[in-house]
Each structure stands twice: as structure tokens, then as C-alpha cells.
Enzyme design. Structure first.
Site, PDB file in Angstrom:
ATOM      1  N   ALA A 128       0.820  -1.220   0.000  1.00  0.00           N
ATOM      2  CA  ALA A 128       0.000   0.000   0.000  1.00  0.00           C
ATOM      3  C   ALA A 128       0.850   1.264   0.000  1.00  0.00           C
ATOM      4  CB  ALA A 128      -0.938  -0.005   1.199  1.00  0.00           C
ATOM      5  N   THR A 129       2.062   1.180   0.546  1.00  0.00           N
ATOM      6  CA  THR A 129       2.917   2.381   0.530  1.00  0.00           C
ATOM      7  C   THR A 129       3.186   2.795  -0.918  1.00  0.00           C
ATOM      8  OG1 THR A 129       3.946   1.794   2.631  1.00  0.00           O
ATOM      9  CG2 THR A 129       5.187   3.285   1.206  1.00  0.00           C
TER      10      THR A 129
ATOM     11  N   ASN B  68      -5.657   3.400  10.687  1.00  0.00           N
ATOM     12  CA  ASN B  68      -4.861   2.342  11.327  1.00  0.00           C
ATOM     13  C   ASN B  68      -4.588   2.618  12.798  1.00  0.00           C
ATOM     14  OD1 ASN B  68      -3.281   4.400   9.888  1.00  0.00           O
ATOM     15  ND2 ASN B  68      -1.515   3.400  10.792  1.00  0.00           N
TER      16      ASN B  68
ATOM     17  N   GLN C 103      -6.751  -1.107   5.727  1.00  0.00           N
ATOM     18  CA  GLN C 103      -7.173  -1.631   7.030  1.00  0.00           C
ATOM     19  C   GLN C 103      -8.574  -2.229   7.017  1.00  0.00           C
ATOM     20  OE1 GLN C 103      -5.634  -1.957   9.944  1.00  0.00           O
ATOM     21  NE2 GLN C 103      -3.697  -1.029   9.366  1.00  0.00           N
TER      22      GLN C 103
ATOM     23  N   SER D 133      -3.414  -3.548   0.792  1.00  0.00           N
ATOM     24  CA  SER D 133      -2.143  -4.162   1.201  1.00  0.00           C
ATOM     25  C   SER D 133      -2.429  -5.624   1.519  1.00  0.00           C
ATOM     26  CB  SER D 133      -1.632  -3.443   2.447  1.00  0.00           C
ATOM     27  OG  SER D 133      -0.516  -4.119   2.962  1.00  0.00           O
TER      28      SER D 133
ATOM     29  N   HIS E  51      -0.699  -7.963   3.055  1.00  0.00           N
ATOM     30  CA  HIS E  51      -0.359  -8.535   4.371  1.00  0.00           C
ATOM     31  C   HIS E  51      -1.254  -8.040   5.497  1.00  0.00           C
ATOM     32  CE1 HIS E  51       2.102  -5.245   6.393  1.00  0.00           C
ATOM     33  NE2 HIS E  51       2.102  -4.789   5.148  1.00  0.00           N
TER      34      HIS E  51
ATOM     35  N   THR F 267       8.529  -7.351 -13.282  1.00  0.00           N
ATOM     36  CA  THR F 267       7.913  -8.677 -13.368  1.00  0.00           C
ATOM     37  C   THR F 267       6.986  -8.885 -12.180  1.00  0.00           C
ATOM     38  OG1 THR F 267       9.947  -9.466 -14.381  1.00  0.00           O
ATOM     39  CG2 THR F 267       8.429 -11.152 -13.554  1.00  0.00           C
TER      40      THR F 267
ATOM     41  N   CYS G 284       4.318   1.388  12.273  1.00  0.00           N
ATOM     42  CA  CYS G 284       5.321   2.070  11.457  1.00  0.00           C
ATOM     43  C   CYS G 284       5.952   3.221  12.242  1.00  0.00           C
ATOM     44  CB  CYS G 284       4.689   2.644  10.190  1.00  0.00           C
ATOM     45  SG  CYS G 284       3.377   1.660   9.523  1.00  0.00           S
TER      46      CYS G 284
HETATM   47  N1  PMP Z   1      -1.966   2.528   4.707  1.00  0.00           N
HETATM   48  C1  PMP Z   1      -2.410   2.121   5.905  1.00  0.00           C
HETATM   49  C2  PMP Z   1      -3.720   2.637   6.415  1.00  0.00           C
HETATM   50  C3  PMP Z   1      -1.669   1.213   6.664  1.00  0.00           C
HETATM   51  O1  PMP Z   1      -2.127   0.808   7.854  1.00  0.00           O
HETATM   52  C4  PMP Z   1      -0.434   0.745   6.152  1.00  0.00           C
HETATM   53  C5  PMP Z   1       0.440  -0.195   6.956  1.00  0.00           C
HETATM   54  N2  PMP Z   1       0.723   0.265   8.255  1.00  0.00           N
HETATM   55  C6  PMP Z   1      -0.017   1.185   4.893  1.00  0.00           C
HETATM   56  C7  PMP Z   1      -0.798   2.073   4.205  1.00  0.00           C
HETATM   57  C8  PMP Z   1       1.269   0.703   4.280  1.00  0.00           C
HETATM   58  O2  PMP Z   1       1.073  -0.606   3.830  1.00  0.00           O
HETATM   59  P1  PMP Z   1       2.262  -1.534   3.288  1.00  0.00           P
HETATM   60  O3  PMP Z   1       2.891  -2.162   4.485  1.00  0.00           O
HETATM   61  O4  PMP Z   1       1.591  -2.534   2.406  1.00  0.00           O
HETATM   62  O5  PMP Z   1       3.200  -0.670   2.526  1.00  0.00           O
END
Ligand code: PMP
Length: 400
Positions: free
Chosen positions: A87-88, A167, A195, A215, A217, A255, A342
Site C-alpha cells: 500500500a505504501t 490504522n 485496514q 495491502s 499482508h 515482473t 510504522c
Molecule cells: N496505509 C495504511 C492505512 C496502513 O495501515 C499501512 C500499513 N501500516 C499502509 C498504508 C502501508 O502498507 P504496506 O505495508 O503494504 O506498505
């Protein structure tokens, strides 16, 4: 807080093999079905999905199936699903890919994840206008307040970027209403659904969301993959951040790893199938945990919206005790977090809690517990007992 009774409250889990994991908002381990689906692609089936031969075509089909599952979960068109590393990257691509010459303004709130705030900050250094949207005490972006703020200084079209479920505090935004407000002014809406995917209803088509990111994971898929969904009609407007072989409409070269995409697709299909069951389970865990804190008379407040919140997500402000001290005492028994994972390790209090209006010391008294699909009711009770005992011990040390 009254002393804990001797009977009925389990002691700290000194005999347990490992602490209880209550940090699913930070990452959720892959579901069994996900691992099973991935295994053949980690073994002999792997091939470059962009290659023109039989093995490549088989990998490509698997990836396209995964793309379809992700699109189904989002209520979108598979054509608009762009796989990313997470997601980042997806948030960065949404903002940096759309902002520039024709779109020159971003609106977002101070409680957003840093993967939205930081790209916005760096775009601001390159002349893009940034307006911070206000949030109320529950962390909600209110439609009429947003409407008033959307009148950009030069009324050029822009982008509103909003986290669906926050989050840190768990609040879920009414993105369907906010999308209408954004569109009234000719702006696009990007929603970070990392989330909430699979736990709270969301549909890119019926809610009229222009972009959505996920995301893997956070939704019981493998780490290392995510997606940006964009309404296919907007694809020509999206500039690439990563350039190379021109894969994925040229907006995200590289890829695509079949094992990750297949795992992500399996997680999306599972989420789609069992969303209601999972939601109810997570809500029951959180309710049982809070009921035990209430029964013991703990003074705390639940941050964020008490009703529209990420299922199983509890952000607790416990006055008078430092969250890092509580976490240190919980360490052998429960894995939880202070604010965002994070942001952990940073010395400053969480930016989102400060944006919600908490002062520095209040923001340092917030602990996040997040339950997962495999959490059990008994564990909710054990975790609450551990928390109560940790707090009691901290108070006991403070007594002269
Ligand atoms: N957006 C939100 C709301 C998140 O909670 C997170 C992860 N803490 C991210 C983005 C980033 O996700 P990723 O670990 O997949 O880069």
C-alpha cells in the site's frame, strides 16, 4: 482502579510458549488457504508471467485470476487493478502519478498514514497545493466541513486522499458520501482501504471511488504485494513512478511475482467469501476484551468512532500510565502496539493522535490492540487480564 480479585482473573501467562499476537492491524499472518495456493508457485510452476511460452502463459493466467479476485473484492474492473509492492507504493503512485500539470491540489487529513502524508509533503515542495482536512473528535471527516474546504484557491481539479479505516484510531470514514462531495467540485477521490478490505463493505463502482489501494499482508495474504485500483477510464492520466519493461499498462513496470499475486488473490477471494463471519468474530473479541476491562473498573477511553470502526481494532487511552511502560510489561505475554507500528521506535508521539487533538502526554498513553481471525475468546480474556495486571503493577510501584 480496584485491586484485582484473587479468583477469576488468570495470572500473567508465564507458562505460554509465546505471547498472544494482538497486532493484526500491523500485519496478519497468511491464511492456510493462501499458503496452499502459493506453494506450487514457489516450487516448479514458477515462470516469468510476461514470457510468451506455455509456462509463461500459465503463470499469466494465474495472475489474471488473482487480479479478478482483487477486483471482485473491491467492486471494480480487473483492468484497473495494478499490482504494487504494497500500500505504501500504491499510495505514492496514486498521488505522484496523478498530481502534476492538470491536477495541482491535494486534500487530506492529518490522521492519515504516512504513506499518504509524506508523498503529499514532497509534492508540496514541487508546487502542488496541499490542504489539510479537519477531523472531528472521533476522527471523522465531516462531509459539510470537507465541502467548505474543497474550494481550492485556484479551483483547479485535484485529488482528495482518505484512509477508509484509520490504522491508529480505527475510525471508518463514510467514503461514499465523501466521494460525492469530491465529485461536486470536480476532484477525484483516492481511498486507502488497507485496514478495511474484506472486513467492511466497500465498492469502487457503487461508492463511486476513483482510486482504492490495498495491502495484501493486512488481509491475510503474503507481505510484499498490494494493489492500486484505478477506474480504467483514468488510466491514461496516471504517470508511472517505476519505469522499465512497460508491464501493467506501462504504469508499473517490473515482473509480477506469481506466488505473491496468487497468494494475494486467494486472500481476496477468502475475504470476499467470509467477510460477515470474520467481521462478527472480530467484533465479538473486541467486545469481550472491553467487557473485562469494564468489569474491573479500569478507567480508559476508546479512541475513534465507537460504531463505525475497524472490526477487532481497539485504540485505548489509559490516563496516568505511559503506553511504552505498559507494553514493556506486556512483552512476554501480549504483542500489541503504541499507535502505528510504522511509527513505533520514533521518539515523538504519533502524528495521527496529535492531529486528533491529544496532547503529547495523552498521545503517549495510547495502546492499540487488534484482534485477528484466529484470535479466540479465551485469549481476549487472557489479554485483558494481562493488561489489568500490568497497569496494577505500574500503579503499585508509583505508591510510596
Ligand atoms: N496505509 C495504511 C492505512 C496502513 O495501515 C499501512 C500499513 N501500516 C499502509 C498504508 C502501508 O502498507 P504496506 O505495508 O503494504 O506498505
Amino acid at each position: 482502579m480496584p485491586d484485582l480479585p484473587e479468583v477469576g482473573v488468570p495470572a500473567m501467562r508465564s507458562d505460554a510458549a509465546e505471547p498472544l499476537y494482538l497486532d493484526y492491524a500491523a500485519s496478519a499472518p497468511p491464511a492456510d488457504e493462501v499458503v496452499e495456493a502459493m506453494l506450487p508457485w514457489l516450487r516448479g510452476q514458477h515462470a516469468n508471467p510476461h514470457a510468451e511460452h506455455w509456462h509463461g502463459a500459465r503463470a499469466w493466467r494465474a495472475i489474471e485470476d488473482a487480479r479478478e479476485s482483487v477486483a471482485m473484492l473491491l467492486g471494480g474492473d480487473p483492468e484497473g487493478v495494478i499490482f504494487t509492492s504494497g500500500a505504501t507504493e500504491a499510495n505514492n503512485l496514486a498521488l505522484k502519478g496523478l498530481l502534476g500539470s492538470s491536477r495541482s491540489h491535494i486534500w487530506l487529513s492529518g490522521i492519515e498514514h504516512k504513506s499518504l502524508l509524506e508523498p503529499a509533503r514532497s509534492l508540496a515542495e514541487h508546487g502542488v497545493g496541499v490542504t489539510m482536512l479537519g477531523v472531528d473528535v472521533l476522527g471523522r471527516i465531516e462531509a459539510s466541513a470537507m465541502r467548505a474546504q474543497l474550494l481550492s484557491p485556484n479551483s483547479a481539479p485535484g485529488l482528495v486522499a482518505i484512509g477508509h479505516g484509520n490504522n491508529e484510531i480505527g475510525t471508518i470514514q463514510d467514503v461514499a458520501t465523501l466521494a460525492k462531495v469530491a465529485h461536486e467540485h470536480g476532484h477525484l477521490l483516492h481511498v486507502d482501504a488497507s485496514q478495511t478490505a474484506g472486513h467492511w463493505p466497500l465498492s469502487a463502482s457503487s461508492d463511486e471511488l476513483d482510486l482504492v489501494c490495498l495491502s495484501s499482508h493486512k488481509m491475510y495474504g503474503p507481505a510484499g504485494i498490494g494493489a492500486l485500483y484505478i477506474d480504467p477510464i483514468l488510466l491514461p492520466q496516471l504517470r508511472p513512478m517505476i519505469q522499465g519493461g512497460g508491464q501493467q499498462h506501462g504504469v508499473r513496470s517490473g515482473t509480477i511475482p506469481p506466488f505473491l499475486a496468487v497468494g494475494f488473490g486467494a486472500a481476496a477471494a477468502l475475504a470476499e467469501r467470509a467477510a460477515l463471519k470474520h467481521r462478527q468474530h472480530l467484533q465479538a473479541m473486541a467486545a469481550a476484551f472491553l467487557a473485562q476491562l469494564d468489569a474491573q473498573g479500569l478507567v480508559y477511553s476508546l479512541l475513534g468512532d465507537p460504531v463505525n470502526r475497524i472490526p477487532g481494532h481497539l485504540s485505548l487511552h489509559i490516563p496516568g500510565v505511559a503506553a511504552d511502560e505498559v507494553l514493556a510489561r506486556l512483552l512476554p505475554h501480549v504483542s500489541a502496539s503504541t499507535g502505528a507500528a510504522c511509527a513505533s521506535g520514533e521518539l515523538r508521539a504519533s502524528h495521527a493522535l496529535r492531529a486528533l487533538g491529544l496532547d503529547e502526554s495523552q498521545a503517549r498513553q495510547v495502546i492499540r490492540f487488534s484482534f485477528g481471525r484466529s484470535s479466540r475468546l479465551q485469549e481476549a480474556g487472557e489479554a485483558a487480564a494481562c493488561l489489568l495486571e500490568a497497569i496494577q503493577r505500574i500503579h503499585a510501584l508509583e505508591r510510596p
